[in-house]
Write a protein that holds these residues in place. Structure first.
Motif, PDB file in Angstrom:
ATOM      1  N   PRO A 189       0.787  -1.238   0.000  1.00 44.52           N
ATOM      2  CA  PRO A 189       0.000   0.000   0.000  1.00 44.52           C
ATOM      3  C   PRO A 189       0.817   1.284   0.000  1.00 44.52           C
ATOM      4  CG  PRO A 189       0.057  -0.929   2.202  1.00 44.52           C
ATOM      5  CD  PRO A 189       0.770  -1.906   1.312  1.00 44.52           C
ATOM      6  N   GLY A 190       2.117   1.211   0.215  1.00 45.65           N
ATOM      7  CA  GLY A 190       2.919   2.419   0.367  1.00 45.65           C
ATOM      8  C   GLY A 190       3.424   2.989  -0.944  1.00 45.65           C
ATOM      9  N   ALA A 191       3.918   4.211  -0.869  1.00 47.23           N
ATOM     10  CA  ALA A 191       4.584   4.889  -1.984  1.00 47.23           C
ATOM     11  C   ALA A 191       5.394   6.027  -1.369  1.00 47.23           C
ATOM     12  CB  ALA A 191       3.594   5.421  -3.002  1.00 47.23           C
ATOM     13  N   ASP A 192       6.334   6.580  -2.150  1.00 51.27           N
ATOM     14  CA  ASP A 192       7.208   7.593  -1.563  1.00 51.27           C
ATOM     15  C   ASP A 192       6.633   9.001  -1.623  1.00 51.27           C
ATOM     16  OD1 ASP A 192       7.510   8.264  -4.211  1.00 51.27           O
ATOM     17  OD2 ASP A 192       9.650   7.812  -4.326  1.00 51.27           O
ATOM     18  N   ALA A 193       5.388   9.152  -2.091  1.00 44.84           N
ATOM     19  CA  ALA A 193       4.726  10.456  -2.085  1.00 44.84           C
ATOM     20  C   ALA A 193       3.233  10.239  -1.885  1.00 44.84           C
ATOM     21  CB  ALA A 193       4.976  11.200  -3.397  1.00 44.84           C
TER      22      ALA A 193
ATOM     23  N   HIS B 144       4.566  14.846  -6.609  1.00 48.11           N
ATOM     24  CA  HIS B 144       5.026  15.032  -5.233  1.00 48.11           C
ATOM     25  C   HIS B 144       3.970  15.714  -4.371  1.00 48.11           C
ATOM     26  CE1 HIS B 144       8.876  13.880  -6.884  1.00 48.11           C
ATOM     27  NE2 HIS B 144       8.781  14.847  -7.779  1.00 48.11           N
ATOM     28  N   GLY B 145       2.716  15.656  -4.828  1.00 47.65           N
ATOM     29  CA  GLY B 145       1.640  16.294  -4.091  1.00 47.65           C
ATOM     30  C   GLY B 145       1.371  15.654  -2.736  1.00 47.65           C
ATOM     31  N   ARG B 146       0.673  16.402  -1.889  1.00 49.30           N
ATOM     32  CA  ARG B 146       0.421  15.947  -0.515  1.00 49.30           C
ATOM     33  C   ARG B 146      -0.893  15.198  -0.345  1.00 49.30           C
ATOM     34  NH1 ARG B 146       2.517  21.050   3.242  1.00 49.30           N
ATOM     35  NH2 ARG B 146       4.669  21.090   2.436  1.00 49.30           N
ATOM     36  N   LEU B 147      -1.648  15.080  -1.429  1.00 46.82           N
ATOM     37  CA  LEU B 147      -2.913  14.343  -1.386  1.00 46.82           C
ATOM     38  C   LEU B 147      -2.929  13.327  -2.520  1.00 46.82           C
ATOM     39  CD1 LEU B 147      -5.391  17.313  -0.813  1.00 46.82           C
ATOM     40  CD2 LEU B 147      -4.621  15.653   0.894  1.00 46.82           C
ATOM     41  N   PRO B 148      -3.677  12.221  -2.353  1.00 43.60           N
ATOM     42  CA  PRO B 148      -3.777  11.246  -3.453  1.00 43.60           C
ATOM     43  C   PRO B 148      -4.288  11.909  -4.726  1.00 43.60           C
ATOM     44  CG  PRO B 148      -4.658  10.322  -1.417  1.00 43.60           C
ATOM     45  CD  PRO B 148      -4.405  11.776  -1.148  1.00 43.60           C
ATOM     46  N   ASP B 149      -3.664  11.597  -5.824  1.00 41.90           N
ATOM     47  CA  ASP B 149      -4.026  12.198  -7.093  1.00 41.90           C
ATOM     48  C   ASP B 149      -5.434  11.784  -7.500  1.00 41.90           C
ATOM     49  OD1 ASP B 149      -3.053  13.610  -9.645  1.00 41.90           O
ATOM     50  OD2 ASP B 149      -3.795  11.682 -10.385  1.00 41.90           O
TER      51      ASP B 149
END
Length: 341
Positions: free
Chosen positions: A172-176, A304-309
Motif C-alpha cells: 500500500p505504500g509509496a514515496d509520495a 510530489h503532491g500531498r494528497l492522493p491524485d
C-alpha cells in the motif's frame, strides 16, 4: 591503462549515477546491461543509496555500489569517489546542470549525458519529456553507439525460498502521498481476496509499518502477514516473495517494478504520472489501471503532491479485485526460473 599496486594493470572504471529508489534502479536495468556488455573489462560502479546494495548485486550487472543519496529525487551534493578519474561517467539520474556538474567534477575521460543549454560542453542527444524511463536511458546509450534494448529488463530469479509462496502481495505504500491509493481501499481489496481463497501478505517499506498494519487489521489478517515497516524488507527476502507470488498489487513503486523485472503477475495503480512513462511493458501478466479523464498528458498531476491524485482515486476496489481474479483464473503462474536475456 591505469597501473595498480604492485605494478599490475588496474581495470578501468565506469561510474553510473542513479541515486534514486528501487523502481528507478530496476527501470535502468536495460541500460546497465547494455553498459555491462559494452564494457566487459571495466569495473562498473553504481552511485546509488546504500540501501540498494542488495538489489544492485542481484541484477548481476554492477561490480560495486558507491553509496550516495539526497533528499527526495534531488542530486547528491558530492560523490565519495577515490583514486583516478573514471574512464567513463554516465548520467542516468536526470537531465541538467546538477547531475552533469557532479560528474564533471570527477574529471572523467568520457561523460555520457543528455544535452542541456546550461552545460553546452556536453554533446549528447536531446531530452524528451514524453518518453518511458526504460526507453530514455537506452536511447541515450544508443546515441553514443552502444546497442541497448529497453525490453531487456529481466533480472535473475532469486534462489532464496519465499516466506509466502503463491500469495497475493499487497503493497500500500509509496514515496509520495500523491501516489498512495487510500489505505481503506487496499484493505478492502485484501479482505475480498481473502474471502475468495487467496493467501495475502502486506509489505511495507521503512516507516510504512503503521500503514501496512492498518491494511492487514482492516482486512482481518493476522499481524504475521505484515512484512517490513521498521525498515525495508531485505531485498533477498522481498525478491523471493515477489518472484513466487501469485500477483503483486501496488502503485507505481518499487515492488511493482520488481514484479516486472521478475516476470510476476501484477496489478499496478497509476496516478498522477501516466503508465506510458513508468508502466510495465505490454504483457498479459500485467494489468495497468489508469483513468486520466480528459487530460491524457504524461504528467497531468503533481507527482510530489500531498494528497492522493484524482486519477488514482478514480480506481475502484472492485476493479482491482477483478484484475487480480482475471490473472489468477488464467492460471498465469509467476515465472521464477528464467534469467535475463
Amino acid at each position: 591503462m591505469r597501473v595498480g599496486e604492485g605494478g599490475t594493470a588496474a581495470r578501468p572504471r565506469a561510474l553510473v549515477l542513479r541515486a534514486l529508489g528501487l523502481g528507478d534502479l530496476l527501470t535502468a536495468v536495460p541500460a546497465l546491461r547494455a553498459l555491462r556488455r559494452h564494457l566487459p573489462g571495466h569495473e562498473l560502479v553504481l552511485a546509488a543509496p546504500g540501501r540498494l546494495a542488495g538489489a544492485a548485486a542481484a541484477t548481476g550487472l554492477v561490480d560495486r555500489l558507491l553509496p550516495t543519496s539526497a533528499a527526495g529525487r534531488a542530486v547528491p551534493a558530492a560523490l565519495p569517489w577515490d583514486g583516478p578519474a573514471p574512464d567513463l561517467a554516465v548520467d542516468l539520474h536526470g537531465n541538467g546542470p546538477p547531475s552533469h556538474l557532479l560528474l564533471q567534477r570527477l574529471r572523467p575521460h568520457r561523460l555520457f549525458a543528455y544535452a542541456h543549454p546550461a552545460t553546452p560542453d556536453i554533446v549528447g542527444p536531446a531530452w524528451r519529456e514524453d518518453e518511458h524511463e526504460r526507453d530514455r536511458w537506452c536511447r541515450l546509450l544508443r546515441w553514443y553507439g552502444i546497442p541497448a534494448d529497453p525490453a531487456d529488463l529481466r533480472i535473475p530469479a532469486p534462489t532464496a525460498p519465499s516466506p509466502a509462496p503463491g500469495a497475493v502481495l499487497v503493497h500500500p505504500g509509496a514515496d509520495a502521498p500523491a501516489r498512495c491509493w487510500p489505505k481503506e481501499r487496499f484493505a478492502a481489496v485484501a479482505r475480498e481476496l481473502c474471502r475468495s481463497g487467496h493467501d495475502v501478505v502486506v509489505t511495507a517499506g521503512a516507516g510504512e509499518g503503521a500503514l501496512a498494519r492498518f491494511v492487514a487489521a482492516e482486512a482481518g489478517l493476522p499481524p504475521s502477514t505484515v512484512l517490513g515497516g521498521a525498515g525495508d524488507v531485505p531485498f533477498d527476502r522481498l525478491a523471493a516473495l515477489v518472484a513466487r507470488a501469485r500477483c503483486v498489487v501496488a502503485g507505481d513503486t518499487g515492488p511493482a517494478h520488481l514484479a516486472t523485472a521478475l516476470g510476476t503477475c501484477s496489478v499496478v495503480l497509476f496516478g498522477p504520472v501516466a503508465p506510458r512513462l513508468w508502466g510495465p511493458p505490454p504483457d498479459a501478466r500485467h494489468r495497468v489501471l489508469w483513468h486520466p479523464g480528459d487530460d491524457d498528458s504524461p504528467r497531468p498531476g503533481d507527482a510530489h503532491g500531498r494528497l492522493p491524485d484524482e486519477r488514482l482515486l478514480r480506481i475502484g476496489v472492485d476493479e482491482v479485485v477483478e484484475a487480480v481474479r482475471e490473472l489468477a483464473d488464467q492460471g498465469r503462474r509467476p515465472i521464477t526460473t528464467r534469467g535475463p536475456r
